[in-house]
Design an enzyme around this catalytic site. Structure first.
Site, PDB file in Angstrom:
ATOM      1  N   ASP A 160      16.650  15.782 -50.141  1.00  0.00           N
ATOM      2  CA  ASP A 160      16.633  14.961 -48.931  1.00  0.00           C
ATOM      3  C   ASP A 160      15.230  14.364 -48.749  1.00  0.00           C
ATOM      4  O   ASP A 160      14.391  14.943 -48.063  1.00  0.00           O
ATOM      5  CB  ASP A 160      16.997  15.817 -47.721  1.00  0.00           C
ATOM      6  CG  ASP A 160      17.018  15.021 -46.422  1.00  0.00           C
ATOM      7  OD1 ASP A 160      17.226  13.808 -46.478  1.00  0.00           O
ATOM      8  OD2 ASP A 160      16.814  15.644 -45.372  1.00  0.00           O
ATOM      9  N   HIS A 192      15.661   7.076 -48.077  1.00  0.00           N
ATOM     10  CA  HIS A 192      14.353   7.193 -47.416  1.00  0.00           C
ATOM     11  C   HIS A 192      13.428   8.092 -48.222  1.00  0.00           C
ATOM     12  O   HIS A 192      13.857   9.084 -48.808  1.00  0.00           O
ATOM     13  CB  HIS A 192      14.506   7.712 -45.982  1.00  0.00           C
ATOM     14  CG  HIS A 192      15.028   9.120 -45.870  1.00  0.00           C
ATOM     15  ND1 HIS A 192      14.209  10.225 -45.822  1.00  0.00           N
ATOM     16  CD2 HIS A 192      16.302   9.601 -45.781  1.00  0.00           C
ATOM     17  CE1 HIS A 192      14.938  11.318 -45.697  1.00  0.00           C
ATOM     18  NE2 HIS A 192      16.216  10.971 -45.684  1.00  0.00           N
ATOM     19  N   GLU A 224      12.937   7.791 -41.952  1.00  0.00           N
ATOM     20  CA  GLU A 224      14.258   8.216 -41.471  1.00  0.00           C
ATOM     21  C   GLU A 224      14.157   9.486 -40.653  1.00  0.00           C
ATOM     22  O   GLU A 224      14.784   9.613 -39.599  1.00  0.00           O
ATOM     23  CB  GLU A 224      15.203   8.437 -42.656  1.00  0.00           C
ATOM     24  CG  GLU A 224      16.668   8.632 -42.252  1.00  0.00           C
ATOM     25  CD  GLU A 224      17.057  10.089 -42.016  1.00  0.00           C
ATOM     26  OE1 GLU A 224      18.164  10.336 -41.503  1.00  0.00           O
ATOM     27  OE2 GLU A 224      16.245  10.982 -42.325  1.00  0.00           O
ATOM     28  N   GLU A 225      13.358  10.423 -41.111  1.00  0.00           N
ATOM     29  CA  GLU A 225      13.245  11.708 -40.420  1.00  0.00           C
ATOM     30  C   GLU A 225      12.548  11.576 -39.070  1.00  0.00           C
ATOM     31  O   GLU A 225      12.642  12.477 -38.236  1.00  0.00           O
ATOM     32  CB  GLU A 225      12.496  12.719 -41.294  1.00  0.00           C
ATOM     33  CG  GLU A 225      13.132  12.980 -42.652  1.00  0.00           C
ATOM     34  CD  GLU A 225      14.454  13.734 -42.559  1.00  0.00           C
ATOM     35  OE1 GLU A 225      14.891  14.029 -41.419  1.00  0.00           O
ATOM     36  OE2 GLU A 225      15.045  14.016 -43.608  1.00  0.00           O
ATOM     37  N   HIS A 278      16.199  20.918 -45.179  1.00  0.00           N
ATOM     38  CA  HIS A 278      15.078  20.867 -44.238  1.00  0.00           C
ATOM     39  C   HIS A 278      14.260  22.163 -44.240  1.00  0.00           C
ATOM     40  O   HIS A 278      13.772  22.596 -43.191  1.00  0.00           O
ATOM     41  CB  HIS A 278      15.562  20.548 -42.828  1.00  0.00           C
ATOM     42  CG  HIS A 278      15.842  19.093 -42.615  1.00  0.00           C
ATOM     43  ND1 HIS A 278      16.118  18.557 -41.379  1.00  0.00           N
ATOM     44  CD2 HIS A 278      15.879  18.047 -43.475  1.00  0.00           C
ATOM     45  CE1 HIS A 278      16.313  17.248 -41.477  1.00  0.00           C
ATOM     46  NE2 HIS A 278      16.184  16.915 -42.759  1.00  0.00           N
ATOM     47  N   GLU A 306      22.219   9.958 -48.877  1.00  0.00           N
ATOM     48  CA  GLU A 306      21.593  10.980 -48.054  1.00  0.00           C
ATOM     49  C   GLU A 306      21.857  12.370 -48.620  1.00  0.00           C
ATOM     50  O   GLU A 306      22.523  12.513 -49.645  1.00  0.00           O
ATOM     51  CB  GLU A 306      22.107  10.896 -46.615  1.00  0.00           C
ATOM     52  CG  GLU A 306      21.153  10.216 -45.656  1.00  0.00           C
ATOM     53  CD  GLU A 306      19.885  11.020 -45.396  1.00  0.00           C
ATOM     54  OE1 GLU A 306      19.732  12.131 -45.959  1.00  0.00           O
ATOM     55  OE2 GLU A 306      19.036  10.540 -44.627  1.00  0.00           O
TER      56      GLU A 306
END
Length: 931
Positions: free
Chosen positions: A243, A231, A277-278, A377, A304
Site C-alpha cells: 500500500d 499513490h 492519498e493517505e 498500515h 490500491e
C-alpha cells in the site's frame, strides 16, 4: 470389494429408541439409500430391512453416512481454497526469450517496491522521504521514456518483415506509430470536504505533488483517455510496500511494456502517480479538479491495497462498460457482493476512487489487494511479506485492462450505474449482465421453484418453513453465548490470530442452534422421511423467498439467492427421479434420496466457500482497527453464524435423516465439543502474535499552553492492552499511567482526526524521565515547563481583523506558520458565516469545525479567511492547533529540545516494542490561540 459385497448382504432392523417418536423403528429404512453400503435391493431405495444383529451396525452406518457427506463438503472447501488463493507464476525476464516480445515482469515491479519501501522508507507527505520518492520516480520515468525512444530507433533501423515477426513480436510495419510519451509534474494547492467515519473533515493542502505520464497515438487519441492511478505516499507507521508501492511498481512496468510496442489505436492512457492519498486523498483531488488533462479523462482504474497477499479483488465498479472491460483480464476476481458491501460503509476504508467519482464524475474500477490485512498500515508492510505471484497477478490484469481500454473500448458517454450483476466464476472467467437480464433470470428460477412445488418434488410445510427461519435466527444469536463465556474468562478476540479460528470457536454453537430448532420442530406425527423432505423443501422455499425480496429491492447481489434456489430446485427434481422406481415397490415417496444431498450441495457450498474466504479475509483483520468500543466479538460471532447457516443449505434436512433421537445426540455431542474448544483455545491461544499484531499508537505530545510533556498510548480494538503493555511502560518510565476517556478528551488525538474516535488512551508524564536523561543541566534542574524550551513552535496570527456592528459579524485572516512541522489541525467552535475554503459552505448553525492541513515538502504555513457571528469586537475565536513533527518516520529520530541532548522518549518506546504489537508513533505539539 469383498467387504462391500458382505455388507450388501447384511440385513437388519432397528428397535424403537425414543418413545416420543413412534416412527423411529423405520429411521434407517431409507437412511442408507444410495450409499455404497446397502443391505438389499430394497435398501437402495429405502425398503425396510427385516433383521438386525446389533445396534452397533446401525450406528456404524449412520456414522458412515455422515462421514461420507462431510468428507464431500470438506473436499469442496479444500479445492475452493486452492483455487481461491492461486496466483500466477512470476515472470522474471523483461522480454520473452522465445518471441522477443516485451512482457510484464514481477521482478521489475519488486525492484521498485523494495527501493520505495526499504531504501526510502516511510514516505509520509511533507517529509524528506516524500521528496526522495518524487525525485526517484521522475528519474525512473524519464529513463523509461529514453528506453522507449531507443527501442523505437532500433525498430526503425531493422529491415521490414512480415507481420508477427520481429524482436518485439509485433509487426515491423514502420507506418505503425510508436507511442507518444508525455510527462508532467503537477504541484498544486486546494481544499475539499471529506466526510469519513461519520465525521466531517475540511481539508486544505499546499504543494501537493502529482507525477503524470501519458501514452497516446497523438491528438486523435487524446480526446478520450483512460486514467490509471496509484499513490506513492504512505501512512504513518508503515513503509507501504503493498500500500501502495505495489501499485506504483505495476504502473511503471505497464509504462515500460506499452511504451515499447505500437501506440494505442483508439484512446490514450494517463498514468497518475499521486503524492497524497493517505493524507485523505488530496493529490487525486488536485489532479481531477485542476490538471489540464482532467477533461480528457473518461474513466479510471484505481490500484490500491489493504493487505499483502492473495489475488487483488475488484470491489468497486460503477458502469456497465468498465465492468464488461474487466472480462478481458486473465485472472478475474470480483463480485458485486463486494461492491454492495463497500457501499454500506461497514468497511472503514476509502480510496482515491471517491475523488474521481465525486469531483470528476468518472466511472471506473477500483481494485485492491486485501488478504492478510493484519499487516496493512503497519511496519510489516514490506516486500518480504508480499506474496510471490501477487505483482504478476495485479500486473497482468491491469495490463489487459489498459490494452483493451486503449485499443477497443468506447469511452464516450459512459453512464454510472449500480444495476449491473457481476461475479467471477471460481476465478476462471467473469460474468456480467444487466439488472433487466437478472430479473428475467430470477423469474425463470422462481418459476422452476413453483414448478417443483406443483409437481410435488418440493413439499414445504408451514411448520418446516418457519423452522428454517428460526434456525437462521438461532445460528446468528447462539454464538453470542460463547462471546459471553469468553469475556467472562477475560479472553476477548480469541479468534483474531487466524481467520479460520472464528469458525472453530463459534461454528459448533451455531450448529447447535440450527439443529436444536430442527429438533423442536421435528414432527413426531409424520414419518422421519416426511420430516426430511419437508425440511429440504422448506430450505428451497426459504431461498426462493429471499430471492424474491432481494429482487424486489433491486439488490444486485441477489444472484446468490438465485444460485441457491436453482440448486435446491435441481436437487429436488433429481430426488423425485431417484425415488420414482422405489415407489413402484411400495416404498414411501416422502423422503430424500442420499445422493440428492450431494447434487444440491455441490454448487452452493463450492461458491459460498469461495466467497467465504474473502469475507473472513476482509472482516477478521478489520476488527483490529474499528475501535475499543466496537462489539467485535459479537460481530464475528454473528458473521460466523451466518457463514455456518449458508455454507450447506441441505444439511438441516440431513439432520432429520436418522430420527429425532439421533438428532438429540448430535446436539449434545456438539455442545460438549464446543465447550472443550472454548476451554482449550482460551488456555493456549493468544489473540496476537508477530504476524497478527495488535495496533497501538504512541504520541509524544508537548502541550505548549499547559506546559505538559506527555506520552499518549492508545489502542484501536477491545483486546488485552493495559496488562501487559501499559504496565511495562509504567515500569520503563517509573510513572503511573492515567486513563484518558476519548469522550471527555476528543482533541487528544486531533493529529489523526477522524480516526481518533476509535482510540482509547493511557497517558504517562514524561517530564521526570526527560530530566533524568538529559545532559543539559539547565533543563535537568529547571522548574519551568519543558515546553518552554521548544523552539520554532507552530503559531497562529490574526490579520485584517474587523467587526461589523450592523451584522454582528467579525472577520479575520488566520495565518499559520509551522516551520519543520507537517500535518496541522485547527479546531474551533463558532457560528461561521463564510470562509475562504472553496470546497463547501460553512454549516448554517453553531458547530464544531476541524480543518486539517497537509503540505508537500516543503510547506511551512497556510492562511484562512473566516467570518463568524460575534457578541462584539472583542469576542475572539479560540482555536486549538495541533502540529505533527517531521522526525521519527522510519528513521528512528525524534525532535530534541534545544540544548537538551538526545532525549529519546519515542525511541525508547519503539525499541522496547514487543513483537506482537504494531506501533504507529509520532510527536506533536498542541497550543491554544485566542484570535
Amino acid at each position: 470389494m469383498a467387504a462391500y459385497q458382505a455388507l450388501k448382504q447384511r440385513q437388519f432392523r432397528v428397535e424403537p429408541s425414543d418413545q416420543d417418536d413412534h416412527h423411529q423403528q423405520h429411521h434407517l429404512k431409507y437412511a442408507t439409500s444410495s450409499l455404497p453400503i446397502k443391505t438389499s435391493k430394497y435398501d437402495q431405495y429405502g425398503a425396510p430391512p427385516t433383521k438386525i444383529h446389533s445396534s452397533f451396525s446401525s450406528n456404524r452406518i449412520i456414522f458412515r453416512a455422515w462421514a461420507i457427506f462431510l468428507s464431500f463438503l470438506a473436499a469442496i472447501v479444500l479445492i475452493m481454497y486452492q483455487i481461491h488463493y492461486a496466483l500466477p507464476t512470476p515472470v522474471h525476464e523483461s522480454v520473452n526469450p522465445i518471441t522477443g516480445q516485451v512482457q510484464f515482469s514481477e521482478t521489475n515491479v519488486r525492484k521498485v517496491v523494495r527501493h520505495l519501501s526499504e531504501d526510502i522508507g516511510y514516505r509520509v507527505v511533507g517529509t524528506e522521504q516524500e521528496l526522495d520518492t518524487k525525485n526517484y520516480l521522475i528519474k525512473e520515468l524519464l529513463q523509461l521514456k529514453e528506453d522507449a525512444h531507443i527501442a523505437n530507433l532500433k525498430r526503425q533501423q531493422q529491415p521490414l518483415q512480415p507481420k508477427g515477426v520481429g524482436t518485439n513480436g509485433a509487426s515491423q510495419d514502420l507506418e505503425q506509430p510508436w507511442p507518444k510519451f508525455d510527462m508532467w509534474v503537477q504541484v498544486g494547492d486546494g481544499s475539499h470536504r471529506f466526510d469519513f467515519m461519520s465525521k466531517v473533515v475540511m481539508k486544505m493542502y499546499t504543494n501537493m505533488t502529482n507525477i503524470i505520464v501519458r501514452l497516446s497515438c497523438g491528438p486523435e487519441c487524446d480526446q478520450n483517455s483512460i486514467l490509471l492511478n496509484s499513490h506513492y505516499d504512505t501512512t504513518l507507521g508503515s513503509p507501504g510496500a503493498v500500500d501502495d508501492a505495489l501499485g506504483v511498481g505495476v504502473m511503471m512496468e505497464i509504462i515500460r511494456v506499452m511504451s515499447q510496442r505500437p501506440a494505442p489505436k483508439k484512446n490514450s492512457i494517463v498514468f497518475l502517480f499521486n503524492g497524497g492519498e493517505e493524507s485523505l486523498q488530496d493529490a487525486s483531488h488536485s489532479f481531477i479538479t485542476a490538471h489540464e488533462l482532467k477533461d480528457q479523462v473518461r474513466a479510471v482504474v484505481n490500484l490500491e491495497a489493504c493487505g499483502t497477499s492473495g489475488p487483488e479483488i475488484l470491489f468497486q465498479a460503477n458502469s456497465r462498460t468498465m465492468i464488461d472491460a474487466y472480462r478481458t483480464v486473465p485472472y478475474p476476481h470480483g463480485t458485486v457482493l463486494a461492491n454492495d458491501l463497500f457501499a454500506t460503509g461497514l468497511i472503514l476504508s476509502d480510496t482515491d476512487f471517491r475523488q474521481f467519482v465525486d469531483h470528476g464524475n468518472l466511472t471506473g474500477l477500483d481494485m485492491a489487494v486485501y488478504k492478510n490485512s493484519y499487516l496493512y498500515h503497519t511496519h510489516l508492510d514490506l516486500d518480504s511479506y508480499m506474496e510471490t505471484g501477487l505483482p504478476q497477478h495485479m500486473g497482468e490484469n491491469t495490463l489487459a485492462l489498459a490494452t483493451y481500454l486503449t485499443e477497443e473500448a468506447e469511452l464516450i458517454n459512459l453512464e454510472k450505474t449500480s444495476s449491473v450483476v457481476f461475479f467471477d466464476f471460481f476465478g476462471q472467467f467473469f460474468v456480467s449482465y444487466s439488472w433487466s437480464t437478472a430479473l428475467q433470470i430470477h423469474i425463470v428460477v422462481g418459476g422452476l421453484a413453483l414448478l417443483a412445488m406443483a409437481t410435488q418434488a418440493s413439499r414445504p410445510t408451514l411448520r418446516a418453513t418457519v423452522s428454517i427461519l428460526f434456525s437462521f435466527m438461532a445460528a446468528l444469536i447462539l454464538p453470542n453465548l460463547s462471546v459471553i463465556f469468553l469475556l467472562s474468562l477475560g479472553k476477548p478476540m480469541q479468534w483474531f490470530s487466524h481467520e479460520w479460528l472464528s469458525c472453530l470457536l463459534f461454528g459448533p454453537i451455531a450448529l447447535v442452534g440450527m439443529f436444536s430448532v430442527q429438533y423442536l420442530f421435528h414432527d413426531k406425527k409424520a414419518s422421519t422421511g416426511a420430516n426430511e423432505l419437508s425440511t429440504f423443501s422448506a430450505v428451497h422455499a426459504f431461498y426462493t423467498i429471499c430471492l424474491g425480496l432481494a429482487s424486489y429491492t433491486g439488490l444486485a447481489s441477489s444472484y446468490v439467492f438465485a444460485l441457491y434456489s436453482i440448486s435446491s430446485t435441481l436437487g429436488l427434481f433429481f430426488n423425485k427421479f431417484r425415488i420414482a422406481e422405489a415407489k413402484k415397490d411400495g416404498v414411501e415417496s416422502a423422503r430424500v434420496d442420499y445422493m440428492t444431498y450431494f447434487v444440491a450441495s455441490l454448487l452452493p457450498t463450492a461458491y459460498f466457500s469461495f466467497v467465504c474466504f474473502s469475507l473472513l479475509d476482509i472482516f477478521i483483520p478489520l476488527t483490529g482497527r474499528i475501535g475499543v468500543d466496537a462489539p467485535v466479538d459479537n460481530i464475528v460471532a454473528v458473521l460466523t453464524g451466518f457463514i455456518i447457516f449458508v455454507f450447506c443449505p441441505p444439511i438441516m434436512a440431513f439432520t432429520h435423516r436418522f430420527g429425532a433421537s439421533m438428532l438429540r445426540k448430535m446436539i449434545v455431542l456438539l455442545l460438549v465439543a464446543h465447550l472443550a474448544i472454548l476451554l482449550i483455545t482460551s488456555m493456549f491461544i493468544s489473540p496476537y502474535n508477530e504476524l497478527h499484531p495488535k495496533r497501538v499508537f504512541a504520541q509524544h505530545l508537548k502541550n505548549l499552553t499547559s506546559g505538559e510533556s506527555m506520552m499518549y498510548i492508545a489502542h484501536a480494538d477491545p483486546g488485552p492492552f493495559y496488562d501487559p503493555y501499559v504496565t511495562e511502560l509504567e515500569e520503563m518510565f517509573s510513572t503511573k499511567a492515567v486513563f484518558r476517556s476519548p469522550n471527555n478528551n476528543p482533541g487528544d488525538w486531533n493529529a489523526i482526526y477522524p480516526f481518533n474516535q476509535f482510540l482509547e488512551s493511557y497517558v504517562i508524564d514524561t517530564t521526570p524521565y526527560i530530566k533524568t536523561q538529559t545532559q543539559n543541566k539547565t533543563i535537568a534542574n529547571t522548574d519551568r515547563p519543558l515546553t518552554d524550551f521548544v523552539h520554532q513552535a507552530p503559531q497562529l496570527i490574526a490579520e485584517k481583523v474587523s467587526y461589523d456592528p450592523k451584522t454582528g459579524h467579525r472577520r479575520l485572516t488566520v495565518l499559520c506558520t509551522h516551520p519543520n512541522y507537517i500535518w496541522t489541525v485547527a479546531s474551533f467552535d463558532t457560528h461561521l458565516v463564510s470562509w475562504s475554503l472553496s470546497s463547501s459552505d460553512p454549516f448554517p448553525y453553531h458547530s464544531h469545525y476541524v480543518i486539517r492541513h497537509v503540505g508537500g515538502h516543503v510547506s511551512d504555513g497556510w492562511k484562512l479567511d473566516l467570518e463568524y457571528k460575534a457578541k462584539g469586537p472583542d469576542d475572539k475565536l479560540m482555536i486549538e492547533l495541533t502540529a505533527m513533527e517531521t522526525e521519527g518516520f522510519g528513521r528512528d529520530q525524534e525532535r530534541e529540545l534545544i540544548g537538551s541532548g538526545d532525549i529519546g522518549v519515542m525511541r525508547k518506546v519503539l525499541k522496547t516494542r514487543p513483537a506482537w504489537l504494531a506501533l504507529t508513533y509520532f510527536g506533536t505539539t498542541v497550543s491554544r490561540f485566542h484570535l
